[in-house]
Design an enzyme around this catalytic site. Structure first.
Site, PDB file in Angstrom:
ATOM      1  N   SER A 146     -26.857 -62.140  -7.524  1.00  0.00           N
ATOM      2  CA  SER A 146     -27.235 -61.486  -8.780  1.00  0.00           C
ATOM      3  C   SER A 146     -26.742 -62.301  -9.963  1.00  0.00           C
ATOM      4  O   SER A 146     -25.752 -63.042  -9.860  1.00  0.00           O
ATOM      5  CB  SER A 146     -26.612 -60.089  -8.835  1.00  0.00           C
ATOM      6  OG  SER A 146     -26.749 -59.506 -10.113  1.00  0.00           O
ATOM      7  N   TYR A 160     -19.362 -54.734  -8.530  1.00  0.00           N
ATOM      8  CA  TYR A 160     -20.651 -55.154  -7.976  1.00  0.00           C
ATOM      9  C   TYR A 160     -20.862 -56.653  -8.202  1.00  0.00           C
ATOM     10  O   TYR A 160     -21.228 -57.391  -7.278  1.00  0.00           O
ATOM     11  CB  TYR A 160     -21.776 -54.358  -8.631  1.00  0.00           C
ATOM     12  CG  TYR A 160     -23.164 -54.877  -8.310  1.00  0.00           C
ATOM     13  CD1 TYR A 160     -23.765 -54.610  -7.085  1.00  0.00           C
ATOM     14  CD2 TYR A 160     -23.871 -55.642  -9.247  1.00  0.00           C
ATOM     15  CE1 TYR A 160     -25.035 -55.099  -6.800  1.00  0.00           C
ATOM     16  CE2 TYR A 160     -25.136 -56.122  -8.966  1.00  0.00           C
ATOM     17  CZ  TYR A 160     -25.713 -55.847  -7.741  1.00  0.00           C
ATOM     18  OH  TYR A 160     -26.961 -56.338  -7.452  1.00  0.00           O
TER      19      TYR A 160
END
Length: 255
Positions: A146, A160
Site C-alpha cells: 500500500s 495498517y
C-alpha cells in the site's frame, strides 16, 4: 486488454478476491484463460458471483474459503487451491484490511495482532505453503502492499501502514530465497483506490483531497491496478523482475 499467452492454463490463487482489487484481478486473470482460484472469507456470495462471471466468459474458476488471519486456515486454503486444478502456478496475496482506525496512542495488543495477522503473517504463511507447489514449474507471487507503507498512513491507519511495510520487506526476502526455484516475488502498492475498502475506512473527504492533489487528478479504480499484477505474473513480460514493488497511485506518492 492485452493478451498474455503465457498465463493461459496457469492456476492462480487470489486471496481476498470477492470484492475490490481482488475481484478485478480474478476476472482479469480469467480473461487471460488462467485457472482462477477465488478466495474469500466473509463474502462467499460475492466471491461466487466473481467465479460465475469468469465461467460465463468461458474461463475456469474454483472457490475456496478461509480466514486469512489464521495460519492453519490460510495454509489449508493454499492446499485446496493447489488441489482444485491439480497444480498451482501463481499466488497473489491480496487479502487484507485496516480492521479499524486506531491511533498509536490508543493501540491495544489485540488490535495490533488482528492487523498484523491478517496483513502480514498471512503473506508469510501463504507463501510458505505455496512454494512447495510453485517450485515444481517455476511461478510467481505478487503481494499487495500500500501507499501507506511508504507514507506511514493517515490518522489511525499507522499500524495498517506498518503491516504493509512489512509486506514490502517480506517481498524482497522471499525473492532472495525463492529465486533459486525460478519463482519470482514482487509487489504492487496501490494508492487511494475507490473500492469497498475505502468506502469502509476512508476519512471524510479523503477521496476528494486525493483527487485534488494527485497529478492524474482522480482517485484510482480497481481496474487501474490490474495491469501491474498481470505484468508481474507474466514471465514473458517480467521474467527478469523480482523483489520489486510497482506503485499504482496516480502520482500520489513518488518514491
Amino acid at each position: 486488454m492485452l493478451t498474455l499467452p503465457d498465463l493461459a492454463g496457469k492456476a492462480v490463487l487470489i486471496t481476498g478476491a470477492s470484492t475490490g482489487i481482488g475481484a478485478a484481478l480474478a476476472r482479469a486473470f480469467g480473461a487471460q484463460a488462467a485457472k482462477v482460484i477465488v478466495h474469500c472469507n466473509s463474502s462467499p456470495d460475492a466471491a461466487e458471483a466473481v467465479a460465475a462471471d469468469i465461467r460465463a466468459a468461458g474461463g475456469e474458476a474454483a472457490l475456496v474459503r478461509g480466514d486469512a488471519s489464521k495460519s492453519t486456515e490460510i495454509a489449508r486454503v493454499v492446499e485446496e487451491a493447489a488441489s482444485a486444478f491439480g497444480r498451482l502456478d501463481g499466488l497473489i496475496n491480496n487479502a487484507g484490511a485496516m480492521v479499524a482506525r486506531v491511533l498509536y496512542e490508543n493501540m491495544t495488543d489485540d488490535y495490533y495482532d488482528a492487523v498484523m495477522d491478517l496483513n502480514a503473517r498471512s503473506v508469510v504463511v501463504a507463501s510458505k505453503a505455496a512454494i512447495a507447489h510453485l517450485k515444481k514449474r517455476g511461478g510467481f507471487i505478487v503481494n499487495t502492499t500500500s501507499v501507506a507503507a511508504r507514507t506511514g498512513g493517515t490518522a489511525g491507519s499507522g499500524v495498517y501502514g506498518s503491516s504493509k511495510a512489512f509486506v514490502g520487506a517480506v517481498t524482497k526476502g522471499l525473492a532472495l530465497e525463492f529465486g533459486k526455484y525460478g519463482v519470482r516475488v514482487n509487489a504492487v502498492a496501490p494508492g487511494f483506490i475507490e473500492t469497498p475498502f475505502q468506502e469502509k475506512y476512508a476519512l471524510p473527504g479523503q477521496g476528494e483531497k486525493v483527487a485534488a492533489a494527485v497529478p492524474l487528478g482522480r482517485p484510482g479504480t480497481a481496474e487501474d491496478c490490474v495491469g501491474a499484477y498481470l505484468f508481474l505474473a507474466s514471465a514473458a513480460m517480467s521474467g527478469y523482475v523480482t523483489g520489486q514493488t510497482i506503485d499504482v497511485n496516480g502520482g500520489q506518492f513518488m518514491p
